[in-house]
Design an enzyme around this catalytic site. Sequence first.
Site, PDB file in Angstrom:
ATOM      1  N   ASP A  12     -23.607  -8.945  -5.372  1.00 59.36           N
ATOM      2  CA  ASP A  12     -23.732  -7.694  -4.621  1.00 59.36           C
ATOM      3  C   ASP A  12     -23.175  -6.588  -5.534  1.00 59.36           C
ATOM      4  O   ASP A  12     -22.921  -6.826  -6.724  1.00 59.36           O
ATOM      5  CB  ASP A  12     -23.024  -7.775  -3.255  1.00 59.36           C
ATOM      6  CG  ASP A  12     -21.496  -7.858  -3.377  1.00 59.36           C
ATOM      7  OD1 ASP A  12     -20.980  -7.935  -4.508  1.00 59.36           O
ATOM      8  OD2 ASP A  12     -20.828  -7.845  -2.327  1.00 59.36           O
ATOM      9  N   CYS A  69     -19.322 -11.773  -5.781  1.00 63.30           N
ATOM     10  CA  CYS A  69     -19.070 -10.646  -4.874  1.00 63.30           C
ATOM     11  C   CYS A  69     -17.591 -10.315  -5.023  1.00 63.30           C
ATOM     12  O   CYS A  69     -16.928 -10.870  -5.908  1.00 63.30           O
ATOM     13  CB  CYS A  69     -19.480 -10.963  -3.430  1.00 63.30           C
ATOM     14  SG  CYS A  69     -18.506 -12.239  -2.606  1.00 63.30           S
ATOM     15  N   THR A  71     -14.707 -10.898  -3.275  1.00 62.40           N
ATOM     16  CA  THR A  71     -13.775 -12.021  -3.123  1.00 62.40           C
ATOM     17  C   THR A  71     -14.405 -13.374  -3.436  1.00 62.40           C
ATOM     18  O   THR A  71     -13.689 -14.380  -3.528  1.00 62.40           O
ATOM     19  CB  THR A  71     -13.290 -12.112  -1.660  1.00 62.40           C
ATOM     20  OG1 THR A  71     -14.452 -12.277  -0.828  1.00 62.40           O
ATOM     21  CG2 THR A  71     -12.535 -10.863  -1.237  1.00 62.40           C
ATOM     22  N   HIS A 102     -15.172 -33.384  -9.237  1.00 63.09           N
ATOM     23  CA  HIS A 102     -14.998 -34.037  -7.935  1.00 63.09           C
ATOM     24  C   HIS A 102     -16.047 -33.641  -6.909  1.00 63.09           C
ATOM     25  O   HIS A 102     -16.357 -34.436  -6.018  1.00 63.09           O
ATOM     26  CB  HIS A 102     -13.613 -33.709  -7.355  1.00 63.09           C
ATOM     27  CG  HIS A 102     -12.497 -34.373  -8.099  1.00 63.09           C
ATOM     28  ND1 HIS A 102     -11.195 -34.365  -7.648  1.00 63.09           N
ATOM     29  CD2 HIS A 102     -12.488 -35.074  -9.264  1.00 63.09           C
ATOM     30  CE1 HIS A 102     -10.427 -35.024  -8.511  1.00 63.09           C
ATOM     31  NE2 HIS A 102     -11.196 -35.452  -9.510  1.00 63.09           N
ATOM     32  N   HIS A 137     -16.266 -40.111  -5.844  1.00 66.77           N
ATOM     33  CA  HIS A 137     -16.583 -38.715  -5.531  1.00 66.77           C
ATOM     34  C   HIS A 137     -18.034 -38.568  -5.065  1.00 66.77           C
ATOM     35  O   HIS A 137     -18.335 -37.695  -4.264  1.00 66.77           O
ATOM     36  CB  HIS A 137     -16.299 -37.823  -6.739  1.00 66.77           C
ATOM     37  CG  HIS A 137     -14.863 -37.858  -7.147  1.00 66.77           C
ATOM     38  ND1 HIS A 137     -13.862 -37.403  -6.330  1.00 66.77           N
ATOM     39  CD2 HIS A 137     -14.260 -38.338  -8.260  1.00 66.77           C
ATOM     40  CE1 HIS A 137     -12.689 -37.592  -6.929  1.00 66.77           C
ATOM     41  NE2 HIS A 137     -12.911 -38.159  -8.096  1.00 66.77           N
TER      42      HIS A 137
END
Length: 155
Positions: A12, A69, A71, A102, A137
């Site tokens: 964004d 973005c 955060t 993992h 995993h």
Amino acid sequence: MTDGQRIAIASDHAGFELKETLEAALRAMGYDVEDLGTNSPDSTDYADYAHPLAERVATGAVPRGVLLCGTGLGMSYAANRHAGVRAAVSWAPEIAELARRHNDANVLVLPARFVEPELAVQILKTWLDTPFEGGRHARRVEKIEPSSLTEGNSR
Ligand code: RB5
């Protein structure tokens, strides 16, 4: 060997500048980069970019994608709604490494407002170069999809 390997990238407005930096880094590494926008720092809505990229990864059109973005959270929420997409918000190389080893993360999400460009490139390179460990995993990754509940996958 990265020559010609396809990868999609999108952001964004908050991630736009860092997207341009990472896109240049990917091209320099030999990746065939699909830039899905945004193409300016003008205000946009992150989901408008997360969904098309996640769709490309979910359908196998591209094996991997990178989202940015402010955060990393909005992008990860939207991308992780797509079955088969495992989008990992990573703010340190160690997290990107574990997201690969993992969790077999096929989308890297960067919190553009909280990582310096140099660190972001380091995180990207670590994520690109780290293989999935498989084994126990793989069993855990299979259980991420809610459909595994109805497939008797109770190991
Ligand atoms: C945009 O201001 C910001 O909310 C967005 O980039 C992101 O951080 C949302 O999760």
